[in-house]
Motif scaffolding. Structure first.
Motif, mmCIF file in Angstrom:
data_model
loop_
_atom_site.group_PDB
_atom_site.id
_atom_site.type_symbol
_atom_site.label_atom_id
_atom_site.label_comp_id
_atom_site.label_asym_id
_atom_site.label_seq_id
_atom_site.Cartn_x
_atom_site.Cartn_y
_atom_site.Cartn_z
ATOM 1 N N ASP A 1 -1.545 6.773 -6.994
ATOM 2 C CA ASP A 1 -2.353 6.968 -5.796
ATOM 3 C C ASP A 1 -3.520 5.985 -5.800
ATOM 4 N N VAL A 2 -3.530 5.075 -4.844
ATOM 5 C CA VAL A 2 -4.580 4.060 -4.767
ATOM 6 C C VAL A 2 -5.437 4.313 -3.535
ATOM 7 N N THR A 3 -6.732 4.466 -3.751
ATOM 8 C CA THR A 3 -7.661 4.582 -2.642
ATOM 9 C C THR A 3 -8.114 3.182 -2.279
ATOM 10 N N LEU A 4 -7.846 2.753 -1.057
ATOM 11 C CA LEU A 4 -8.373 1.471 -0.601
ATOM 12 C C LEU A 4 -9.501 1.773 0.363
ATOM 13 N N ASP A 5 -10.662 1.225 0.061
ATOM 14 C CA ASP A 5 -11.882 1.588 0.756
ATOM 15 C C ASP A 5 -12.466 0.358 1.442
ATOM 16 N N LYS A 6 -12.764 0.487 2.730
ATOM 17 C CA LYS A 6 -13.352 -0.626 3.482
ATOM 18 C C LYS A 6 -14.665 -1.091 2.831
ATOM 19 N N PRO B 1 1.495 -17.727 3.370
ATOM 20 C CA PRO B 1 0.946 -17.392 4.693
ATOM 21 C C PRO B 1 0.040 -16.157 4.652
ATOM 22 N N LEU B 2 0.410 -15.158 3.854
ATOM 23 C CA LEU B 2 -0.422 -13.954 3.733
ATOM 24 C C LEU B 2 -1.776 -14.309 3.107
ATOM 25 N N ARG B 3 -1.767 -15.112 2.059
ATOM 26 C CA ARG B 3 -3.039 -15.501 1.415
ATOM 27 C C ARG B 3 -3.926 -16.252 2.402
ATOM 28 N N LYS B 4 -3.309 -17.107 3.200
ATOM 29 C CA LYS B 4 -4.097 -17.853 4.203
ATOM 30 C C LYS B 4 -4.672 -16.896 5.251
ATOM 31 N N GLN B 5 -3.887 -15.887 5.639
ATOM 32 C CA GLN B 5 -4.388 -14.879 6.596
ATOM 33 C C GLN B 5 -5.569 -14.124 5.988
ATOM 34 N N MET B 6 -5.484 -13.817 4.694
ATOM 35 C CA MET B 6 -6.563 -13.082 4.028
ATOM 36 C C MET B 6 -7.863 -13.879 4.063
ATOM 37 N N VAL B 7 -7.774 -15.158 3.734
ATOM 38 C CA VAL B 7 -8.974 -16.004 3.724
ATOM 39 C C VAL B 7 -9.532 -16.166 5.139
ATOM 40 N N ALA B 8 -8.646 -16.184 6.132
ATOM 41 C CA ALA B 8 -9.069 -16.391 7.526
ATOM 42 C C ALA B 8 -9.460 -15.096 8.238
ATOM 43 N N ALA B 9 -9.260 -13.938 7.597
ATOM 44 C CA ALA B 9 -9.536 -12.647 8.251
ATOM 45 C C ALA B 9 -10.947 -12.631 8.845
ATOM 46 N N GLU B 10 -11.030 -12.201 10.105
ATOM 47 C CA GLU B 10 -12.319 -12.242 10.798
ATOM 48 C C GLU B 10 -13.122 -10.955 10.665
ATOM 49 N N ASP C 1 -13.601 -7.142 8.121
ATOM 50 C CA ASP C 1 -13.246 -6.420 6.894
ATOM 51 C C ASP C 1 -11.983 -5.595 7.121
ATOM 52 N N GLN C 2 -11.874 -5.007 8.318
ATOM 53 C CA GLN C 2 -10.720 -4.156 8.614
ATOM 54 C C GLN C 2 -9.424 -4.956 8.603
ATOM 55 N N ILE C 3 -9.452 -6.165 9.148
ATOM 56 C CA ILE C 3 -8.247 -7.016 9.142
ATOM 57 C C ILE C 3 -7.858 -7.334 7.700
ATOM 58 N N LEU C 4 -8.841 -7.704 6.876
ATOM 59 C CA LEU C 4 -8.553 -8.025 5.477
ATOM 60 C C LEU C 4 -8.014 -6.792 4.752
ATOM 61 N N LEU C 5 -8.626 -5.640 4.992
ATOM 62 C CA LEU C 5 -8.163 -4.393 4.372
ATOM 63 C C LEU C 5 -6.722 -4.078 4.805
ATOM 64 N N ASN C 6 -6.418 -4.250 6.088
ATOM 65 C CA ASN C 6 -5.067 -3.982 6.585
ATOM 66 C C ASN C 6 -4.039 -4.910 5.944
ATOM 67 N N LEU C 7 -4.394 -6.188 5.752
ATOM 68 C CA LEU C 7 -3.488 -7.140 5.092
ATOM 69 C C LEU C 7 -3.217 -6.693 3.654
ATOM 70 N N LEU C 8 -4.275 -6.246 2.970
ATOM 71 C CA LEU C 8 -4.129 -5.789 1.592
ATOM 72 C C LEU C 8 -3.248 -4.532 1.534
ATOM 73 N N LYS C 9 -3.516 -3.584 2.433
ATOM 74 C CA LYS C 9 -2.729 -2.340 2.469
ATOM 75 C C LYS C 9 -1.253 -2.635 2.686
ATOM 76 N N LYS C 10 -0.986 -3.526 3.645
ATOM 77 C CA LYS C 10 0.394 -3.878 3.971
ATOM 78 C C LYS C 10 1.074 -4.515 2.743
ATOM 79 N N ILE D 1 -8.981 -10.181 -6.405
ATOM 80 C CA ILE D 1 -8.597 -8.781 -6.239
ATOM 81 C C ILE D 1 -8.879 -8.085 -7.564
ATOM 82 N N MET D 2 -9.971 -7.324 -7.599
ATOM 83 C CA MET D 2 -10.347 -6.623 -8.826
ATOM 84 C C MET D 2 -9.637 -5.279 -8.859
ATOM 85 N N MET D 3 -8.856 -5.082 -9.911
ATOM 86 C CA MET D 3 -8.103 -3.839 -10.046
ATOM 87 C C MET D 3 -8.885 -2.854 -10.899
ATOM 88 N N ALA D 4 -9.137 -1.684 -10.352
ATOM 89 C CA ALA D 4 -9.706 -0.581 -11.127
ATOM 90 C C ALA D 4 -8.617 0.481 -11.166
#
Length: 152
Positions: free
Chosen positions: A2-7, A129-138, A140-149, A104-107
């Motif tokens: 169970d991973v909690t991903l927090d904005k 392409p995903l890594r490039k999307q992460m760097v370009a995310a405009e 926090d929510q977009i970056l979080l959604n990319l990570l979740k996906k 990406i710091m893993m706890a």
């Protein structure tokens, strides 16, 4: 697992001058928000010196710092994209340096959880392409959604 991903653990375009600085920043955020023990902050730095976490790939490159599960209260990931890359040592070859722009710091609070999470994160490393999307995310929510996906 169970991973909690927090904005609150998503940091875009941060300005840091070194791997040590970004490690301290992310570990401190994890500590302040109650995910890890205070000693995690030092543990992450000493582990990085001994076992570097820069992953060889095309740019933008990723580092995946982590420390002992016994210092973790709740399993989570903290992610930072960096305004300018900083150098991490290559996980596979200590003498090789990798300019890194995604950290990406893993706890992970379970003894075998790191392997499971690493397998998911490998998908990110293999997806330029995903890594490039992460760097370009405009946002926090977009970056979080990319990570979740990516780790779903």
């Amino acid at each position: 697992m169970d991973v909690t991903l927090d904005k609150e653990l998503v940091f875009r375009n941060i300005k840091v001058n070194s791997d040590k600085e970004v490690l301290a920043y992310l570990a401190d955020q994890l500590y302040k928000k109650g995910f890890v023990e205070e000693s995690y902050i030092e543990a992450i730095q000493s582990r990085e010196r001994e076992y570097p976490t820069g992953l060889p790939s095309t740019q933008p490159s990723v580092a995946i710092p982590h420390a002992n599960y016994e210092l973790v209260h709740h399993t989570t990931l903290a992610i930072a994209t960096l305004e300018n890359p900083v150098v991490f040592h290559n996980m596979e070859d200590n003498d090789s340096l990798i300019p890194t722009q995604i950290v990406i710091m893993m706890a992970i609070g379970e003894p075998h959880g790191q392997v499971e999470m690493l397998q998911k994160i490998v998908g990110i490393i293999q997806d330029e392409p995903l890594r490039k999307q992460m760097v370009a995310a405009e946002t926090d929510q977009i970056l979080l959604n990319l990570l979740k996906k990516a780790i779903a």
